[in-house]
Design an enzyme around this catalytic site. Structure first.
Site, PDB file in Angstrom:
ATOM      1  N   PRO A  76       0.701  -1.030   0.076  1.00 41.52           N
ATOM      2  CA  PRO A  76       0.107   0.001  -0.065  1.00 41.52           C
ATOM      3  C   PRO A  76       0.798   1.117   0.092  1.00 41.52           C
ATOM      4  O   PRO A  76       1.841   1.235   0.725  1.00 41.52           O
ATOM      5  CB  PRO A  76      -0.686  -0.132   1.303  1.00 41.52           C
ATOM      6  CG  PRO A  76      -0.972  -1.659   1.608  1.00 41.52           C
ATOM      7  CD  PRO A  76       0.309  -2.133   0.866  1.00 41.52           C
ATOM      8  N   CYS A  77       0.454   2.174  -0.792  1.00 40.16           N
ATOM      9  CA  CYS A  77       1.400   3.304  -1.080  1.00 40.16           C
ATOM     10  C   CYS A  77       0.587   4.742  -0.634  1.00 40.16           C
ATOM     11  O   CYS A  77       1.133   5.700  -0.877  1.00 40.16           O
ATOM     12  CB  CYS A  77       1.506   3.427  -2.743  1.00 40.16           C
ATOM     13  SG  CYS A  77       0.047   3.546  -3.572  1.00 40.16           S
ATOM     14  N   GLN A  78      -0.587   4.841   0.102  1.00 38.73           N
ATOM     15  CA  GLN A  78      -0.960   5.813   0.490  1.00 38.73           C
ATOM     16  C   GLN A  78      -0.222   6.985   1.100  1.00 38.73           C
ATOM     17  O   GLN A  78      -0.070   8.033   0.900  1.00 38.73           O
ATOM     18  CB  GLN A  78      -2.240   5.607   1.234  1.00 38.73           C
ATOM     19  CG  GLN A  78      -3.476   5.129   0.444  1.00 38.73           C
ATOM     20  CD  GLN A  78      -3.535   3.541   0.542  1.00 38.73           C
ATOM     21  OE1 GLN A  78      -2.475   3.108   0.739  1.00 38.73           O
ATOM     22  NE2 GLN A  78      -4.443   2.863   0.177  1.00 38.73           N
TER      23      GLN A  78
END
Length: 371
Positions: A76-78
């Site tokens: 996840p890159c948020q």
């Protein structure tokens, strides 16, 4: 029979990367992991339920991790994203350490990490580089990395992604572009929005506003679905003011084309920046990045490209539909979907364009087969 390349997909989402790898032929998924139920259900609908592990990756024990030739995935890159808070303490940013745990136990010949463009400048990426050095958790792997533009590999979309290839069978270069802007020598021209929508009869304002009323069971849970791609061509009910705004925006235009009386205060008070919001796509160019709220024109350049000038010009004044967004992400038109409208939109927007994943799969395949 040709050798099958075993593959694990981590943070698999709805299966965008797996779709590309399977399309490259020779790859066999042996495990996929995804915590979001509806994305995991979409994956299962397309690639099978038996090898998909729905749940928290941290709950999978070391002895449950199978051997595999390849591990792929995008932690996840948020926290890295320009649209996020970029909080270095965001626990989602630490999930790449789970990726490393899988690599250590599965011992793939090659692993591929996909992430947002800013990942290359993050502290996590620096730590990842440190782990391949002497004494590190990934000692023995060589890294190749860079920013790839999806349009350069056949996607009708200008989406930049960080790609990291780790190999313990010799350094593997990133794939060379197959497409380029204009008519580049030796390359195909970029695919356009017109190329993506061609022959799909999408020049309409859908009268259907909701997905069919159906449900299916995956992992012992009931979820909406299974939907065909045609089911995703669903419309919204914009206000009269929204329709007036849409009508003023030509291809390539945006909020700056609106007359002052149609500007909300938030845009009146912000004379610069956010240039792509309330934007209209161009038929003859790739789209900009498809994000998770592509059905909201106030979030980006998501208006349908059909717009002719003049009072009698033929216009399609609406945002793109879920089906159109999936086509711009190069999902096959045979792809199946599970979830609500909002959940499926998130799946589409968070996915890796399938043709970009396919280019990577084709690049690493001969190295794996000859090792």
């Amino acid at each position: 029979m040709a050798k099958r390349i075993s593959m694990i997909d981590l943070f698999a989402g709805c299966g965008g990367m797996t779709s590309g790898f399977v399309a490259a032929n020779g790859y066999k998924p042996v495990m996929a992991v995804e915590w979001d139920l509806h994305a995991a259900a979409t994956y299962a609908a397309n690639f099978g339920e038996s090898h998909m592990r729905w749940g928290d990756i941290q709950d999978i024990k070391d002895d449950e991790i199978p051997a595999a030739d390849v591990i792929i995935g995008g932690p996840p890159c948020q926290g890295f994203s320009n649209l996020g808070t970029r909080d270095v303490n965001d626990p989602r940013n630490k999930l790449w350490k789970e990726y490393i745990r899988f690599v250590r136990h599965a011992r793939p010949k090659v692993f591929v990490i996909e992430n947002v463009d800013r990942f290359l400048k993050s502290s996590e990426f620096s730590l990842l580089q440190a782990e391949v050095r002497h004494g590190g958790l990934l000692e023995g792997y060589e890294l190749t990395y860079g920013l790839l533009l999806a349009a350069d590999y056949g996607a009708p979309q200008r989406r930049k992604r960080t790609i990291v290839i780790g190999s313990r069978i010799g350094k593997i270069p990133l794939p060379e572009p197959t497409h380029g802007q204009g008519n580049p020598m030796g390359l195909k021209s970029w695919r356009t929005v017109h190329d993506a929508f061609k022959g799909k009869q999408l020049l309409d304002v859908p009268t259907v506003k909701a997905l069919p009323d159906s449900s299916v069971s995956f992992f012992g849970e009931k979820v909406p679905g299974i939907y065909k791609s045609e089911d995703l061509h669903i419309g919204r009910t914009p206000t009269d003011v929204s329709l007036l705004r849409y009508a003023h925006v030509p291809p390539g235009g945006g909020r700056f084309d609106l007359p002052e009386e149609l500007l909300p205060n938030c845009w009146k008070n912000k004379p610069s920046g956010t240039t792509d919001v309330m934007g209209r796509m161009r038929w003859d160019e790739p789209s900009l990045t498809i994000r998770t709220e592509f059905y909201k024109p106030e979030k980006g350049q998501y208006l349908h490209p059909q717009w002719e000038p003049g009072p009698n010009g033929y216009r399609v004044d609406r945002p793109i539909t879920h089906r159109e967004a999936a086509l711009l992400q190069t999902f096959p038109d045979t792809y199946l979907w599970c979830g609500t409208k909002i959940q499926i939109a998130k799946q589409i927007g968070n996915a890796v364009p399938a043709v970009l994943a396919e280019a990577i799969a084709r690049q690493i395949k001969p190295y794996i087969l000859s090792a």
